[in-house]
Design a protein around this motif. Structure first.
Motif, short mmCIF file in Angstrom:
data_model
loop_
_atom_site.label_atom_id
_atom_site.label_comp_id
_atom_site.label_asym_id
_atom_site.label_seq_id
_atom_site.Cartn_x
_atom_site.Cartn_y
_atom_site.Cartn_z
N ARG A 1 -4.48 8.03 6.79
CA ARG A 1 -3.06 8.09 6.41
C ARG A 1 -2.92 8.21 4.90
NH1 ARG A 1 1.57 5.20 7.96
NH2 ARG A 1 0.75 3.59 6.61
N ASP A 2 -3.74 7.47 4.17
CA ASP A 2 -3.73 7.57 2.70
C ASP A 2 -4.04 9.00 2.29
OD1 ASP A 2 -3.36 4.87 2.53
OD2 ASP A 2 -5.44 4.41 2.04
N LYS B 1 0.81 -1.21 0.00
CA LYS B 1 0.00 0.00 0.00
C LYS B 1 0.85 1.27 0.00
CE LYS B 1 -3.48 1.70 3.00
NZ LYS B 1 -4.67 1.44 3.81
N ASP B 2 1.86 1.30 0.88
CA ASP B 2 2.72 2.48 0.97
C ASP B 2 3.38 2.79 -0.38
OD1 ASP B 2 2.17 2.97 3.55
OD2 ASP B 2 4.02 2.13 4.37
N GLN B 3 3.79 1.71 -1.05
CA GLN B 3 4.48 1.88 -2.32
C GLN B 3 3.50 2.32 -3.41
OE1 GLN B 3 6.17 -1.84 -3.58
NE2 GLN B 3 6.51 -1.05 -5.65
N SER C 1 -1.28 11.66 3.18
CA SER C 1 -0.01 11.60 2.46
C SER C 1 -0.18 11.75 0.96
CB SER C 1 0.69 10.28 2.78
OG SER C 1 -0.11 9.21 2.35
N THR C 2 -1.35 11.53 0.42
CA THR C 2 -1.50 11.52 -1.03
C THR C 2 -2.15 12.78 -1.59
OG1 THR C 2 -1.93 9.16 -0.75
CG2 THR C 2 -2.24 10.05 -2.95
N ARG D 1 0.60 3.72 -3.15
CA ARG D 1 0.07 5.06 -2.88
C ARG D 1 0.97 6.14 -3.48
NH1 ARG D 1 -0.77 5.29 3.23
NH2 ARG D 1 1.48 5.42 3.15
N GLU D 2 2.27 5.97 -3.29
CA GLU D 2 3.22 6.95 -3.82
C GLU D 2 3.27 6.88 -5.34
OE1 GLU D 2 4.42 9.44 -2.43
OE2 GLU D 2 5.58 10.03 -4.20
#
Ligand code: ADP
Ligand code: MG
Length: 345
Positions: free
Chosen positions: A198-199, A172-174, A202-203, A176-177
């Motif tokens: 958090r999504d 997910k972290d990857q 940060s996005t 998302r970016e």
């Protein structure tokens, strides 16, 4: 420049007792990523479907790129709106290959469709064999195909419903970016629905928060986190502590001790001091500071949360670095380096 405007949108499903969307108005700027957040059932998917033309409002209007696409009961059909939609379950056609799935969106495209499909698939970073079928792909790869299908016809706006919900935490972290970079590279405007703060933080360039179909606040992430307009928004973005305090000319009396603050002179009755766990700090023994009893210390790898109780047992949470040890320590000294004051009643 505004690309999408919603004005006083109301939506009620025929069987439902309540409105799913209540008087929602907001603008989205060209090239912006807007995150739409809210708990399950708050109306996020409904709002996307209204913009895409898959649902129709009872009243209100929507314009896209200066064109009115919804005006009360009148509306431009979905396929003429130039809106790209990525559904939560991706909704790929199982009997079509990657290539055919993306090509499907290009029925009205004038020009070399094959070339456009390949370009778009490269843009979303898909390196698989384009003749594979959806079931031969991982969740992350399927999502890229769905994104490519939505982006290929050069829509004015991309709508993504819970794009990260089917991915595990590491991936997910990857993803998302990467999604953020793909969207920014093309300059397309996007609305991204998520229930994960958090999504969103940060996005997104800005975040809109829905609760029971009402828009609570729309602003940049920092403002939603630090200047929430109401308790609902404040608590949605993580824990916020409350301490009841009595103001005097010199400061605030609290159950944890006295806080020197001239600002207290502005208040008459009881107030609440509001602060997030990272806005306080546990310090070494110091009688200038607040004091409480350590109730519990929870370790999270990259930080710890120390729960501190006042004499009546009311607790607050403070974030500390993970290296600190509290073994054998009963009392904690702390101070607040940032807090909001609100009248208590
Ligand atoms: P979210 O995407 O934020 O979880 P939804 O937009 O799916 O929320 O739903 C908002 C509200 O509308 C919920 O109360 C839901 O039960 C209701 N709802 C959604 N779709 C339908 C439908 N097709 N018919 C009746 N009620 C619906
Ligand atoms: Mg939904």
């Amino acid at each position: 420049m505004t690309i999408l405007s919603l004005h006083h949108i109301f939506k009620k499903y025929s069987q439902a007792p309540e409105y799913a969307i209540n008087d929602v108005s907001f603008d989205v700027k060209e090239g912006e990523i807007l995150a739409l957040v809210g708990e399950s059932g708050s109306g996020k998917t409904t709002l996307l479907r209204l913009i895409a033309g898959l649902e129709h409002p009872e009243s209100g209007s929507i314009s896209l790129s200066g064109q009115v696409i919804v005006e009360g009961r009148e509306s431009v059909p979905a396929h003429e709106r130039q809106v790209g939609m990525v559904f939560q379950d991706y909704a790929l056609f199982p009997h079509l290959t990657i290539l055919e799935n993306v090509k499907f969106g290009l029925q009205k495209f004038k020009g070399d469709k094959e070339k456009k499909v390949r370009e778009t698939l490269l843009l979303v970073g898909l390196k698989e064999d384009f003749n594979k079928y959806p079931h031969q792909l991982s969740g992350g790869q399927q999502q890229r195909v769905a994104l490519a299908r939505a982006m290929a016809p050069n829509p004015k706006i991309i709508l993504m419903d819970e794009p990260f919900s089917n991915l595990d935490a590491m991936l997910k972290d990857q993803v998302r970016e990467e999604i953020r970079q793909i969207i920014k590279k093309t300059g397309v405007t996007a609305i991204l629905v998520t229930h994960d703060t958090r999504d969103a933080l940060s996005t997104a360039d800005r975040i809109a928060i829905l609760h029971k179909g009402y828009l609570q606040q729309i602003d940049i992430p920092k403002m939603l986190y630090e200047k929430p307009v109401n308790p609902y928004v404040a608590n949605f973005f993580g824990k916020r502590n409350e301490i009841l305090a009595t103001p005097t000319a010199e400061g605030f009396y609290t159950p944890f001790g006295f806080i020197k603050d001239k600002k207290a002179g502005d208040y008459k009755g009881k107030v609440k001091l509001l602060f997030r766990p990272e806005h306080a700090e546990v310090v070494q023994n110091d009688d200038q500071q607040l004091i409480g009893t350590i109730f519990k210390v929870s370790y999270f790898g990259d930080h710890q949360i120390v729960k501190i109780a006042d004499e009546e047992g009311k607790r607050i949470s403070i974030r500390t670095n993970p290296g600190r040890t509290f073994e054998g320590i009963e009392k904690a000294f702390f101070y607040l380096w940032k807090y909001d004051v609100e009248e208590a009643f």
